[in-house]
Design a protein around this motif. Structure first.
Motif, mmCIF file in Angstrom:
data_model
loop_
_atom_site.group_PDB
_atom_site.id
_atom_site.type_symbol
_atom_site.label_atom_id
_atom_site.label_comp_id
_atom_site.label_asym_id
_atom_site.label_seq_id
_atom_site.Cartn_x
_atom_site.Cartn_y
_atom_site.Cartn_z
ATOM 1 N N LEU A 1 3.179 16.513 11.215
ATOM 2 C CA LEU A 1 2.264 15.663 11.977
ATOM 3 C C LEU A 1 2.890 15.245 13.316
ATOM 4 O O LEU A 1 2.222 15.229 14.357
ATOM 5 N N ARG A 2 4.157 14.910 13.281
ATOM 6 C CA ARG A 2 4.853 14.495 14.496
ATOM 7 C C ARG A 2 4.966 15.658 15.487
ATOM 8 O O ARG A 2 4.829 15.474 16.705
ATOM 9 N N SER A 3 5.179 16.867 14.966
ATOM 10 C CA SER A 3 5.328 18.030 15.856
ATOM 11 C C SER A 3 4.047 18.331 16.620
ATOM 12 O O SER A 3 4.089 18.881 17.725
ATOM 13 N N TYR A 4 2.889 17.974 16.041
ATOM 14 C CA TYR A 4 1.606 18.181 16.709
ATOM 15 C C TYR A 4 1.146 16.942 17.477
ATOM 16 O O TYR A 4 0.036 16.918 18.015
ATOM 17 N N GLY A 5 1.987 15.912 17.519
ATOM 18 C CA GLY A 5 1.632 14.703 18.248
ATOM 19 C C GLY A 5 0.579 13.852 17.570
ATOM 20 O O GLY A 5 -0.033 12.987 18.200
#
Length: 414
Positions: A174-178
């Motif tokens: 989730l963090r990698s996709y912002g």
């Protein structure tokens, strides 16, 4: 009436008690300590009456049953359109802890699976909130829904974090996709604490009834959520709340629901009541084995299927009350399910019958459910205990049997 309903609920539990299918989850240490034989059920009507039996007092971690309530809070905070920018509302067709997002928008498919629930958790109290403030915000809100102060099982949090690799992977994705902005560990810590709030089945029944009651807690009378938020939340529960079994559940049981790995299971029937059960052994998709069967019984016996094409307006079940000489007649009508029967029995309990004879006229009933018929007869039996002569006007035999729970027979009046 309380004893009648709890006796009926006890009978339902007895029907499923010997079913030992399923397994208690072992990947969360706190869940391994749960008694696999726990079995309880609770109902809370929108009028604020709570009925429970079995293991209604044990506290257990709310786990995934927290998801619809957190989702409702996000909808209340930001509105449906804003939340939809972050989380969709389509069934996933995958396991609850799958690392998956929508192909085009890269959103979680819905808020009832872990990837969507972690996203929702990170919206609450604002994206710049600290973990501590966010968790306290959620705890206080859950407490308002339950009508009492709830606490977090810190030991359960610690144990669950030790095996949180899957959720950490989800948070990193989730963090990698912002989609979320907190560090992955902080996001999982916040979500794990949400899932580690301790509840009883009576708490969950009241929380679910608050959704069913358009956001008003039926016990405290406090308005917590908007009606459209509750409607939207229950719609997503209906389509996504039971993991891979959601379609079968909706067809067979027909109650918007959500299960959790601690063995809890909730249902919210709009305008009628909230239901909760506890039984820790889970099936292959993560739903409580005996809990599912309990809900199937309740849906069948009480006419609770969402798709029933019948009038549920319990407030109109009593057509009129007439008096002639020393006789008072209570005329009832329509389709009498659990909610309607409760409304009728409340009238029987609360009305000031100044005459010696009380009759129940059921000639205008179109259809009645088994538990509703028992409730009507019990209401009359209690009037007899209060010193009244009782009888029933039932030309079509709608009550089926006129035998009361104490073995006596209800007089038929022509």
């Amino acid at each position: 009436m309380n004893s009648l309903i709890t006796d009926y609920l006890a009978e339902v539990l007895d029907e499923v008690r010997d079913d030992t299918a399923g397994e208690v989850p072992t990947y969360i240490p706190a869940l391994q300590k749960a008694d696999p034989n726990w079995l309880g059920v609770a109902l809370c009507t929108v009028s604020g009456n709570v009925y429970s039996t079995g293991d209604s007092s044990p506290e257990f971690t709310i786990q995934s049953v927290s998801k619809p309530f957190a989702y409702a809070l996000a909808l209340q905070e930001f509105g449906i359109d804003k939340v939809r920018e972050h989380v969709g509302m389509e069934p996933s067709g995958e396991a609850f802890n799958e690392l998956s997002l929508e192909e085009e928008d890269k959103r979680p498919l819905n808020a009832m699976i872990n990837v969507g629930a972690i996203t929702i958790n990170q919206l609450l109290n604002g994206t710049d909130s600290t973990v501590e403030d966010r968790v306290e915000y959620i705890r206080k809100y859950f407490s308002e829904l339950a009508g009492r102060d709830l606490r977090i099982d810190e030991d359960a949090v610690e144990g669950e974090l030790e095996g949180a690799d899957r959720n950490l992977s989800i948070a990193h994705m989730l963090r990698s996709y912002g989609i979320i902005h907190d560090e992955a560990h902080d996001a999982v810590l916040s979500y794990t604490q949400q899932c580690s709030i301790l509840v009883t089945i009576e708490d969950l029944a009241v929380m679910s009834a608050t959704l069913a009651n358009g956001g008003v807690n039926p016990k405290t009378g406090k308005k917590i959520l908007d009606a459209d938020v509750c409607r939207h939340t229950m719609a997503v529960m209906a389509s996504c709340g039971m993991y891979d079994a959601a379609g079968r559940w909706l067809a067979k049981v027909g109650i918007p629901a959500k299960s959790g790995v601690s063995g809890g299971l909730i249902g919210a029937l709009p305008g009628q009541l909230g239901i909760a059960s506890l039984s820790p052994r889970l099936d292959e998709v993560g739903n409580s084995v005996r809990g599912v069967t309990v809900f199937e019984h309740l849906s069948d016996d009480m006419g609770m299927h969402l798709m029933n094409t019948e009038n549920r307006a319990g407030s109109h079940a009593v057509r009129s009350i007439t008096r002639e000489g020393d006789c008072t007649t209570v005329h009832i009508q329509g389709i009498v399910n659990f909610v309607a029967a409760e409304a009728i029995v409340q009238v029987l309990n609360q009305h000031d019958f100044t005459t010696g004879r009380v009759l129940l006229d059921v000639s205008r009933i179109v259809e009645s459910h088994p538990i509703a018929r028992r409730m009507l007869k019990e209401g009359l039996r209690r009037l007899r205990e209060d010193g009244h002569e009782i009888g029933v006007i039932d030309p079509e035999g709608e009550l089926r049997s006129r035998v009361l729970d104490d073995g006596s027979r209800l007089p038929l009046v022509e």
